[in-house]
Design a protein around this motif. Sequence first.
Motif, PDB file in Angstrom:
ATOM      1  N   ALA A   1       0.864  -1.071  -0.005  1.00  0.00           N
ATOM      2  CA  ALA A   1      -0.048   0.071   0.010  1.00  0.00           C
ATOM      3  C   ALA A   1       0.995   1.400  -0.075  1.00  0.00           C
ATOM      4  O   ALA A   1       2.218   1.157   0.276  1.00  0.00           O
ATOM      5  N   ALA A   2      -0.027   2.255  -0.433  1.00  0.00           N
ATOM      6  CA  ALA A   2       1.114   3.632  -0.361  1.00  0.00           C
ATOM      7  C   ALA A   2       1.754   4.096   0.859  1.00  0.00           C
ATOM      8  O   ALA A   2       2.904   4.448   0.716  1.00  0.00           O
ATOM      9  N   ASP A   3       1.296   3.815   1.886  1.00  0.00           N
ATOM     10  CA  ASP A   3       1.740   4.084   3.147  1.00  0.00           C
ATOM     11  C   ASP A   3       3.028   2.798   3.596  1.00  0.00           C
ATOM     12  O   ASP A   3       3.514   2.996   4.765  1.00  0.00           O
ATOM     13  N   GLN A   4       3.433   1.958   2.676  1.00  0.00           N
ATOM     14  CA  GLN A   4       4.185   0.744   3.219  1.00  0.00           C
ATOM     15  C   GLN A   4       5.483   0.606   2.546  1.00  0.00           C
ATOM     16  O   GLN A   4       6.483  -0.241   2.397  1.00  0.00           O
TER      17      GLN A   4
ATOM     18  N   LEU B   1      -1.988  -4.513   0.137  1.00  0.00           N
ATOM     19  CA  LEU B   1      -3.372  -4.464  -0.380  1.00  0.00           C
ATOM     20  C   LEU B   1      -3.667  -5.581  -1.047  1.00  0.00           C
ATOM     21  O   LEU B   1      -5.063  -6.004  -1.063  1.00  0.00           O
ATOM     22  N   ALA B   2      -2.990  -6.569  -1.172  1.00  0.00           N
ATOM     23  CA  ALA B   2      -3.324  -8.108  -1.638  1.00  0.00           C
ATOM     24  C   ALA B   2      -1.938  -8.644  -1.004  1.00  0.00           C
ATOM     25  O   ALA B   2      -0.729  -8.700  -1.035  1.00  0.00           O
ATOM     26  N   GLN B   3      -2.622 -10.016  -0.267  1.00  0.00           N
ATOM     27  CA  GLN B   3      -1.632 -11.166   0.014  1.00  0.00           C
ATOM     28  C   GLN B   3      -2.007 -12.229  -0.719  1.00  0.00           C
ATOM     29  O   GLN B   3      -3.047 -12.695  -0.752  1.00  0.00           O
TER      30      GLN B   3
ATOM     31  N   ASN C   1      -4.731   2.660  -1.642  1.00  0.00           N
ATOM     32  CA  ASN C   1      -4.219   3.095  -2.756  1.00  0.00           C
ATOM     33  C   ASN C   1      -2.650   2.296  -2.820  1.00  0.00           C
ATOM     34  O   ASN C   1      -2.102   1.873  -1.848  1.00  0.00           O
ATOM     35  N   PRO C   2      -2.165   1.778  -3.937  1.00  0.00           N
ATOM     36  CA  PRO C   2      -0.675   1.291  -4.030  1.00  0.00           C
ATOM     37  C   PRO C   2       0.340   2.209  -3.923  1.00  0.00           C
ATOM     38  O   PRO C   2       0.536   3.463  -4.314  1.00  0.00           O
ATOM     39  N   LEU C   3       1.424   1.430  -3.303  1.00  0.00           N
ATOM     40  CA  LEU C   3       2.903   2.164  -3.703  1.00  0.00           C
ATOM     41  C   LEU C   3       3.273   1.939  -5.143  1.00  0.00           C
ATOM     42  O   LEU C   3       3.132   0.725  -5.664  1.00  0.00           O
TER      43      LEU C   3
ATOM     44  N   ALA D   1       3.217   8.250  -5.735  1.00  0.00           N
ATOM     45  CA  ALA D   1       1.660   7.825  -5.095  1.00  0.00           C
ATOM     46  C   ALA D   1       0.686   7.876  -6.304  1.00  0.00           C
ATOM     47  O   ALA D   1       1.146   8.898  -7.227  1.00  0.00           O
ATOM     48  N   LEU D   2      -0.393   7.275  -6.451  1.00  0.00           N
ATOM     49  CA  LEU D   2      -1.486   7.775  -7.309  1.00  0.00           C
ATOM     50  C   LEU D   2      -1.881   9.016  -7.468  1.00  0.00           C
ATOM     51  O   LEU D   2      -2.248   9.706  -6.075  1.00  0.00           O
TER      52      LEU D   2
END
Length: 158
Positions: A72-75, A107-109, A139-141, A150-151
């Motif tokens: 995720a964006a914050d990871q 976001l997905a495992q 949101n994704p990284l 970021a998006l």
Amino acid sequence: MDDRLFRDAMGKFTTGVTVLTTEFENEPAGMTANAFMSVSLTPKLVVVSIGHKARFLAKVQDSRKFAVNILAADQENYSRMFAGQATDDSKVAFGELAGNPVIPKALAQVSCKLVAEHVEGDHTLLIGEVLDIKLEEGNPLIFFSGQYHALAEKAPVV
Ligand code: FAD
Ligand code: NAD
């Protein structure tokens, strides 16, 4: 051809960022990777590409399983940590999915068993058959030209 030119060109292909995880000698292990792709729907297969210098490769070859954790964006901290660029050495509270350690709040495992390996140049392509998936909203990284992004919302066309 110059390596830098190749990397600069490949870096123009914008990707997400994953942390690959596995279990080795009863301990979780991880590695940051953006060379990840969906391969097949029936059966459900994914591929990741691991450099031969990465210690992670032998760990997956031993355990015969791995998970793909889409960050995720914050990871960004996890991306740096599992690429050996960490500034923070705090412990990761791994979760578990279908026998693999997983990164919480990814976001997905995507938990896989290793079903095939293909050596290509200085990397090995690992094919994983998906055993189970867990999703999170967010949101994704993003990785582009060697930098994290970021998006942004696309401006409306008027
Ligand atoms: P190690 O040093 O064994 O592990 C890497 C880091 O993860 C170390 O700092 C280690 O402390 C930490 N770590 C491992 N397990 C744990 C744990 N249980 N708890 C806490 N920390 C842990 N390389 C590729 O081969 N393919 C790719 O697709 C790829 N994509 C990349 C994308 C990005 C955005 C970046 C930044 C790097 C990418 N790399 C890729 C490079 C790769 O992430 C590094 O070379 C990595 O360090 C190799 O891992 P290793 O197994 O050799 O290293
Ligand atoms: P970078 O400018 O080196 O990477 C840009 C792009 O080049 C990457 O997205 C990838 O597509 C490609 N690339 C880079 N190194 C590669 C390699 N050894 N083999 C195959 N393709 C490669 O970005 P950076 O921020 O300087 O990367 C940080 C570190 O992570 C570097 O040491 C880099 O080599 C490594 N990395 C490796 C891969 C990979 O092995 N597939 C992918 C990304 C980053």
